[in-house]
Design an enzyme around this catalytic site. Structure first.
Site, mmCIF file in Angstrom:
data_model
loop_
_atom_site.group_PDB
_atom_site.id
_atom_site.type_symbol
_atom_site.label_atom_id
_atom_site.label_comp_id
_atom_site.label_asym_id
_atom_site.label_seq_id
_atom_site.Cartn_x
_atom_site.Cartn_y
_atom_site.Cartn_z
ATOM 1 N N TRP A 87 -22.208 6.830 -59.093
ATOM 2 C CA TRP A 87 -21.689 8.047 -58.455
ATOM 3 C C TRP A 87 -20.265 7.858 -57.967
ATOM 4 O O TRP A 87 -19.432 8.757 -58.084
ATOM 5 C CB TRP A 87 -22.604 8.516 -57.328
ATOM 6 C CG TRP A 87 -23.897 9.064 -57.855
ATOM 7 C CD1 TRP A 87 -25.144 8.546 -57.689
ATOM 8 C CD2 TRP A 87 -24.075 10.243 -58.669
ATOM 9 N NE1 TRP A 87 -26.078 9.314 -58.342
ATOM 10 C CE2 TRP A 87 -25.451 10.364 -58.944
ATOM 11 C CE3 TRP A 87 -23.196 11.194 -59.194
ATOM 12 C CZ2 TRP A 87 -25.978 11.405 -59.727
ATOM 13 C CZ3 TRP A 87 -23.722 12.242 -59.968
ATOM 14 C CH2 TRP A 87 -25.097 12.331 -60.213
ATOM 15 N N ASP A 139 -19.813 9.701 -49.562
ATOM 16 C CA ASP A 139 -20.856 10.411 -50.292
ATOM 17 C C ASP A 139 -22.192 9.832 -49.815
ATOM 18 O O ASP A 139 -22.560 8.713 -50.170
ATOM 19 C CB ASP A 139 -20.682 10.200 -51.797
ATOM 20 C CG ASP A 139 -21.792 10.870 -52.612
ATOM 21 O OD1 ASP A 139 -22.716 11.454 -52.009
ATOM 22 O OD2 ASP A 139 -21.720 10.806 -53.860
ATOM 23 N N LYS A 177 -31.983 15.354 -51.989
ATOM 24 C CA LYS A 177 -32.657 14.064 -51.836
ATOM 25 C C LYS A 177 -33.372 13.980 -50.491
ATOM 26 O O LYS A 177 -34.565 13.783 -50.455
ATOM 27 C CB LYS A 177 -31.671 12.909 -52.001
ATOM 28 C CG LYS A 177 -31.406 12.558 -53.458
ATOM 29 C CD LYS A 177 -30.117 13.075 -53.980
ATOM 30 C CE LYS A 177 -29.942 12.791 -55.473
ATOM 31 N NZ LYS A 177 -28.551 12.918 -55.881
HETATM 32 C C1 LIG Z 1 -27.449 13.012 -56.653
HETATM 33 C C2 LIG Z 1 -26.146 12.465 -56.250
HETATM 34 C C3 LIG Z 1 -24.942 13.118 -56.548
HETATM 35 C C4 LIG Z 1 -24.874 14.376 -57.379
HETATM 36 O O1 LIG Z 1 -25.361 15.448 -56.697
HETATM 37 P P1 LIG Z 1 -25.319 16.927 -57.319
HETATM 38 O O2 LIG Z 1 -25.763 17.745 -56.149
HETATM 39 O O3 LIG Z 1 -26.245 16.954 -58.480
HETATM 40 O O4 LIG Z 1 -23.923 17.221 -57.722
HETATM 41 C C5 LIG Z 1 -23.770 12.555 -56.091
HETATM 42 N N1 LIG Z 1 -23.773 11.426 -55.375
HETATM 43 C C6 LIG Z 1 -24.906 10.771 -55.074
HETATM 44 C C7 LIG Z 1 -24.847 9.509 -54.277
HETATM 45 C C8 LIG Z 1 -26.127 11.268 -55.499
HETATM 46 O O5 LIG Z 1 -27.265 10.619 -55.202
#
Ligand SMILES: *Cc1c(COP(=O)(O)O)cnc(C)c1O
Length: 361
Positions: free
Chosen positions: A103, A173, A197
């Site tokens: 990511w 993030d 999540k």
């Molecule tokens: C799932 C995830 C993303 C992407 O998320 P979206 O909402 O599908 O754009 C980005 N960063 C991390 C760490 C993730 O787990």
């Protein structure tokens, strides 16, 4: 099918049963409203109360101090990969990116399209198994910000401490471990997370941003890509994901009933430890992440052969343990055990691991 199975999906992921039950009860009519949350104006009083509840819930859980805005946006965490540089990476500036997995690399890819970047660390040569130590970080003291990923969902690599970045704004993030443990928000300039999540359904992205950063945003950005638009309009410039915010509010209420983030963290540690102990018990299973960076949310491991990994995932699904196949980019097995994942599911998995090893080891 009437029974719920154990859902190890990496995202969208398991939600707390009491939240789903409450949503079911209120599906046809919100109490006192006579319509579902999906059928009312986002500018109505009942929805404003839900939005305020969601913001209050997050502020309470995470201990978000004064001087921070909480925004509910769309476009997923992935749109934040672009919005962050568009808003905060000025033409002559450079931004630092710390790469501990897939990511973070995607975030860097978008930043590069907008401006100058410096890779402060890239843990690729170790196949993204750990986080850099302080002296492995090649930080630019003049950087516009430092971006890192607190939990790499695909590799199962989690930071256990906040990186030390001095006075440079720290951007995180936190999509896959937000609200899984207490955090000192005051150390951060911006934290973002897709909700699917740990916080609710897909389609809502939470952004927690320090107010003084908003003053540095250039003029004339596209309206929807400008954080100020959303801050000034209380996340109601356009129609937000009303359903998603409603569920997120219920998830925050549930998390508070669990005793808040300290209790949730303790439970998460216990759940993860049981699976890692099973991995470590023999040589049959091999954990992907280095011990000190093992994720409490996404437990990644390998079996002796890809053939066995395939069989493991298939037989697990048949046994009511779903979503264990690792991400296509790294293979292996991944058990995602977010806040709402029940301890009984962890016990079922470790039992399954013992049985599988006995018949295939
Ligand atoms: C799932 C995830 C993303 C992407 O998320 P979206 O909402 O599908 O754009 C980005 N960063 C991390 C760490 C993730 O787990």
């Amino acid at each position: 099918m009437t029974e719920r199975i154990f859902n190890f999906s990496a995202g969208p992921a398991v939600l707390p049963v009491p939240v789903l039950e409450r949503a079911r009860e209120e599906m046809l009519s919100l109490p006192g409203v006579g319509m579902s949350v999906m059928e009312i104006s986002h500018r109505s009083k009942p929805f404003q109360a839900i939005l305020d509840g969601a913001e209050g819930g997050l502020r309470d859980l995470l201990g978000i101090p004064e001087g921070y805005r909480v925004l509910f946006l769309q476009g997923g965490a992935s749109l934040q990969f672009s919005m962050i540089p568009i808003n905060f990476l000025a033409p002559l500036a450079s931004a630092d990116y710390v790469l501990t997995g897939s990511w973070g690399k995607k975030a860097l890819k978008e930043a590069k399209k907008h401006g100058a970047t410096n890779v402060a660390a890239d843990m690729a040569d170790g196949q993204y198994t750990r986080v850099p130590s302080a002296d492995e970080l090649n930080l630019d003291p003049g950087a516009a910000y430092v971006h890192f990923t607190s939990n790499e969902t695909i590799e199962g690599v989690e930071w256990k401490h906040d990186p030390e970045v001095g006075a440079v704004p720290l951007v995180c993030d936190a999509s896959s471990n937000i609200c899984s443990r207490p955090v000192d928000v005051s150390k951060y300039a911006l934290i973002y997370a897709g909700a699917q999540k740990n916080l609710g359904p897909s389609g809502v992205t939470v952004v927690i941003v320090r107010e003084d950063l908003l003053e540095t945003i250039p003029a004339n950005l596209h309206t929807m890509l400008d954080y100020r638009t959303h801050a000034e309009n209380g996340s109601l410039y356009n129609t937000p994901n009303t359903w998603g915010i409603y569920i997120l509010n219920l998830v925050c209420e549930w998390a508070r009933e669990q005793g808040g983030l300290a209790s949730i963290h303790q439970r998460n540690e216990e759940k993860a430890r049981k699976i890692y102990d099973q991995i470590d018990a023999t040589d049959f299973y091999r954990g992907h992440a280095a011990r000190e960076a093992r994720s409490n949310m996404n437990v990644t491991f390998r079996l002796p052969t890809e053939e066995l990994e395939k069989r493991f995932a298939t037989e697990a699904t048949a046994a009511g343990l779903d979503g264990l196949k690792g991400h296509r980019s790294v293979g292996g097995i991944r058990a995602s055990i977010y806040n709402a994942f029940p301890p009984a599911g962890v016990d079922a998995l470790t039992q399954f691991m013992r049985d599988f090893e006995r018949t295939n080891g």
